[in-house]
Motif scaffolding. Structure first.
Motif, PDB file in Angstrom:
ATOM      1  N   VAL A  10     -10.593  -0.432   3.734  1.00  0.00           N
ATOM      2  CA  VAL A  10     -11.857  -0.180   4.430  1.00  0.00           C
ATOM      3  C   VAL A  10     -11.618   0.690   5.657  1.00  0.00           C
ATOM      4  O   VAL A  10     -12.369   1.640   5.926  1.00  0.00           O
ATOM      5  N   ALA A  11     -10.559   0.380   6.417  1.00  0.00           N
ATOM      6  CA  ALA A  11     -10.258   1.162   7.624  1.00  0.00           C
ATOM      7  C   ALA A  11      -9.957   2.616   7.273  1.00  0.00           C
ATOM      8  O   ALA A  11     -10.392   3.540   7.964  1.00  0.00           O
ATOM      9  N   THR A  12      -9.209   2.814   6.196  1.00  0.00           N
ATOM     10  CA  THR A  12      -8.858   4.170   5.781  1.00  0.00           C
ATOM     11  C   THR A  12     -10.102   4.976   5.416  1.00  0.00           C
ATOM     12  O   THR A  12     -10.237   6.146   5.785  1.00  0.00           O
ATOM     13  N   ARG A  13     -11.020   4.357   4.684  1.00  0.00           N
ATOM     14  CA  ARG A  13     -12.232   5.052   4.272  1.00  0.00           C
ATOM     15  C   ARG A  13     -13.158   5.317   5.455  1.00  0.00           C
ATOM     16  O   ARG A  13     -13.826   6.340   5.520  1.00  0.00           O
ATOM     17  N   TRP A  14     -13.189   4.390   6.388  1.00  0.00           N
ATOM     18  CA  TRP A  14     -14.121   4.477   7.506  1.00  0.00           C
ATOM     19  C   TRP A  14     -13.651   5.476   8.561  1.00  0.00           C
ATOM     20  O   TRP A  14     -14.445   6.207   9.137  1.00  0.00           O
ATOM     21  N   LEU A  15     -12.357   5.536   8.819  1.00  0.00           N
ATOM     22  CA  LEU A  15     -11.827   6.339   9.910  1.00  0.00           C
ATOM     23  C   LEU A  15     -11.618   7.804   9.542  1.00  0.00           C
ATOM     24  O   LEU A  15     -11.431   8.640  10.424  1.00  0.00           O
ATOM     25  N   GLY A  16     -11.590   8.114   8.268  1.00  0.00           N
ATOM     26  CA  GLY A  16     -11.369   9.497   7.862  1.00  0.00           C
ATOM     27  C   GLY A  16      -9.894   9.790   7.644  1.00  0.00           C
ATOM     28  O   GLY A  16      -9.029   8.936   7.871  1.00  0.00           O
ATOM     29  N   PRO A  17      -9.561  11.011   7.204  1.00  0.00           N
ATOM     30  CA  PRO A  17      -8.196  11.309   6.789  1.00  0.00           C
ATOM     31  C   PRO A  17      -7.144  11.112   7.867  1.00  0.00           C
ATOM     32  O   PRO A  17      -6.134  10.459   7.643  1.00  0.00           O
ATOM     33  N   ARG A  18      -7.354  11.649   9.081  1.00  0.00           N
ATOM     34  CA  ARG A  18      -6.282  11.633  10.068  1.00  0.00           C
ATOM     35  C   ARG A  18      -6.019  10.223  10.604  1.00  0.00           C
ATOM     36  O   ARG A  18      -4.922   9.687  10.510  1.00  0.00           O
ATOM     37  N   LEU A  19      -7.043   9.601  11.187  1.00  0.00           N
ATOM     38  CA  LEU A  19      -6.884   8.238  11.677  1.00  0.00           C
ATOM     39  C   LEU A  19      -6.706   7.262  10.522  1.00  0.00           C
ATOM     40  O   LEU A  19      -6.029   6.237  10.658  1.00  0.00           O
ATOM     41  N   GLY A  20      -7.307   7.583   9.387  1.00  0.00           N
ATOM     42  CA  GLY A  20      -7.223   6.697   8.232  1.00  0.00           C
ATOM     43  C   GLY A  20      -5.812   6.547   7.728  1.00  0.00           C
ATOM     44  O   GLY A  20      -5.402   5.458   7.315  1.00  0.00           O
ATOM     45  N   LEU A  21      -5.023   7.612   7.743  1.00  0.00           N
ATOM     46  CA  LEU A  21      -3.647   7.506   7.278  1.00  0.00           C
ATOM     47  C   LEU A  21      -2.827   6.628   8.214  1.00  0.00           C
ATOM     48  O   LEU A  21      -1.987   5.846   7.762  1.00  0.00           O
ATOM     49  N   ALA A  22      -3.079   6.730   9.519  1.00  0.00           N
ATOM     50  CA  ALA A  22      -2.381   5.866  10.478  1.00  0.00           C
ATOM     51  C   ALA A  22      -2.737   4.406  10.235  1.00  0.00           C
ATOM     52  O   ALA A  22      -1.866   3.525  10.245  1.00  0.00           O
ATOM     53  N   ALA A  23      -4.035   4.130  10.002  1.00  0.00           N
ATOM     54  CA  ALA A  23      -4.466   2.761   9.720  1.00  0.00           C
ATOM     55  C   ALA A  23      -3.878   2.264   8.407  1.00  0.00           C
ATOM     56  O   ALA A  23      -3.436   1.117   8.296  1.00  0.00           O
ATOM     57  N   SER A  24      -3.838   3.142   7.414  1.00  0.00           N
ATOM     58  CA  SER A  24      -3.271   2.770   6.126  1.00  0.00           C
ATOM     59  C   SER A  24      -1.788   2.434   6.268  1.00  0.00           C
ATOM     60  O   SER A  24      -1.293   1.469   5.683  1.00  0.00           O
ATOM     61  N   GLY A  25      -1.071   3.244   7.073  1.00  0.00           N
ATOM     62  CA  GLY A  25       0.339   2.952   7.308  1.00  0.00           C
ATOM     63  C   GLY A  25       0.535   1.610   7.971  1.00  0.00           C
ATOM     64  O   GLY A  25       1.426   0.837   7.595  1.00  0.00           O
ATOM     65  N   PHE A  26      -0.313   1.304   8.949  1.00  0.00           N
ATOM     66  CA  PHE A  26      -0.210   0.018   9.652  1.00  0.00           C
ATOM     67  C   PHE A  26      -0.411  -1.149   8.700  1.00  0.00           C
ATOM     68  O   PHE A  26       0.418  -2.067   8.635  1.00  0.00           O
ATOM     69  N   PHE A  27      -1.495  -1.134   7.945  1.00  0.00           N
ATOM     70  CA  PHE A  27      -1.785  -2.271   7.072  1.00  0.00           C
ATOM     71  C   PHE A  27      -0.821  -2.347   5.892  1.00  0.00           C
ATOM     72  O   PHE A  27      -0.503  -3.438   5.423  1.00  0.00           O
ATOM     73  N   SER A  28      -0.335  -1.200   5.426  1.00  0.00           N
ATOM     74  CA  SER A  28       0.666  -1.219   4.359  1.00  0.00           C
ATOM     75  C   SER A  28       1.963  -1.846   4.832  1.00  0.00           C
ATOM     76  O   SER A  28       2.714  -2.423   4.038  1.00  0.00           O
ATOM     77  N   GLY A  29       2.234  -1.759   6.136  1.00  0.00           N
ATOM     78  CA  GLY A  29       3.444  -2.358   6.685  1.00  0.00           C
ATOM     79  C   GLY A  29       3.487  -3.865   6.545  1.00  0.00           C
ATOM     80  O   GLY A  29       4.566  -4.469   6.547  1.00  0.00           O
ATOM     81  N   PHE A  30       2.328  -4.496   6.409  1.00  0.00           N
ATOM     82  CA  PHE A  30       2.303  -5.954   6.215  1.00  0.00           C
ATOM     83  C   PHE A  30       2.808  -6.331   4.823  1.00  0.00           C
ATOM     84  O   PHE A  30       3.187  -7.473   4.596  1.00  0.00           O
ATOM     85  N   VAL A  31       2.780  -5.378   3.902  1.00  0.00           N
ATOM     86  CA  VAL A  31       3.315  -5.619   2.563  1.00  0.00           C
ATOM     87  C   VAL A  31       4.765  -5.174   2.499  1.00  0.00           C
ATOM     88  O   VAL A  31       5.655  -5.938   2.136  1.00  0.00           O
ATOM     89  N   SER A  32       5.035  -3.925   2.883  1.00  0.00           N
ATOM     90  CA  SER A  32       6.406  -3.419   2.915  1.00  0.00           C
ATOM     91  C   SER A  32       6.464  -2.169   3.776  1.00  0.00           C
ATOM     92  O   SER A  32       5.946  -1.122   3.383  1.00  0.00           O
ATOM     93  N   SER A  33       7.096  -2.275   4.933  1.00  0.00           N
ATOM     94  CA  SER A  33       7.268  -1.103   5.789  1.00  0.00           C
ATOM     95  C   SER A  33       8.209  -0.099   5.135  1.00  0.00           C
ATOM     96  O   SER A  33       8.000   1.113   5.244  1.00  0.00           O
TER      97      SER A  33
END
Length: 239
Positions: A10-33
């Motif tokens: 949701v954060a990735t879709r809402w924030l757009g490409p630039r900020l969205g990728l940073a948010a995606s990286g953050f939340f993906s880190g909870f699964v595997s950094s």
């Protein structure tokens, strides 16, 4: 883990490409950094003009590692929070700061790739993480029971080459069972994330090359050093 995947989508879709990728990286880190760092490295090879942007997402996944180590440990052993919090929170804060700096630098480079649509919930990945947590917990527990603290640290270091969450959770479970003291638990967390930081830097080099890797290494390494200093102060104060 599934809830975090959904929030990240949701954060990735809402924030757009630039900020969205940073948010995606953050939340993906909870699964595997480690997997996140590798994925962003592959993206950098495909679009080499944006090393800061892709490295930002990789470093942000490191912030999630520190937060998850704290959250999981406190969930299993609430009394461990006071000992672990200074190192974990400072490590996360430094990683977020480094990621933010990289994001700001990326604004100076034109051209941002389109964010592809990904599945918001990935049950297979969540199940794998859960299985790894259980397996490593058993292995670290056996190492501590058979060889004491030395065996514990050896098991934590070996397990952390692939993932740092599992050995941290294992150590927290042993602490809750009365088989570890708080200082050993803190040392285990710092050892696990420290070893995994080195592993992630190697993965960054192999997946994304030197321009991407040194940015990731600077961010993750700074967070690990600050967290270690905070841990040393914590142990000195309580020691």
């Amino acid at each position: 883990i599934l809830a975090l995947q959904a929030i990240g989508h949701v954060a990735t879709r809402w924030l757009g490409p630039r900020l969205g990728l940073a948010a995606s990286g953050f939340f993906s880190g909870f699964v595997s950094s480690t997997a996140t760092v590798a994925t962003m490295g592959a993206r950098h090879r495909a679009q080499p003009g944006q090393p800061d942007w892709h490295a930002c997402a990789g470093v942000m996944s490191g912030a999630a590692t520190w937060l998850q180590a704290l959250l999981m440990s406190v969930a299993l052993a609430p009394s461990a929070g006071a000992t672990l919090a200074p190192s974990a929170l400072l490590g996360a804060a430094v990683a977020v700061g480094a990621g933010g700096l990289l994001l700001q630098r990326s604004r100076q480079r034109p051209g941002v790739e389109t964010q592809e649509d990904v599945r918001p919930l990935r049950l297979r990945e969540a199940a794998i993480v859960a299985a790894v947590l259980a397996g490593v917990a058993w292995g670290v527990s056996q190492a501590q029971q058979l060889f004491g603290t030395t065996g514990l640290f050896a098991g934590v270091a070996l397990a952390s080459l692939a993932d740092s969450h599992a050995p941290v959770v294992s150590s927290a479970a042993l602490f809750q069972a009365g088989r570890l003291d708080a200082s050993t638990l803190l040392t285990s967390m710092l050892l696990a994330i420290g070893v995994n930081t080195v592993s992630r830097c190697v993965v960054a080099w192999l997946s994304g090359g030197p321009a991407y890797a040194w940015r990731v290494a600077a961010g993750l390494g700074s967070a690990a050093v600050v967290a270690a200093l905070a841990g040393w102060l914590t142990l000195s104060t309580t020691g």
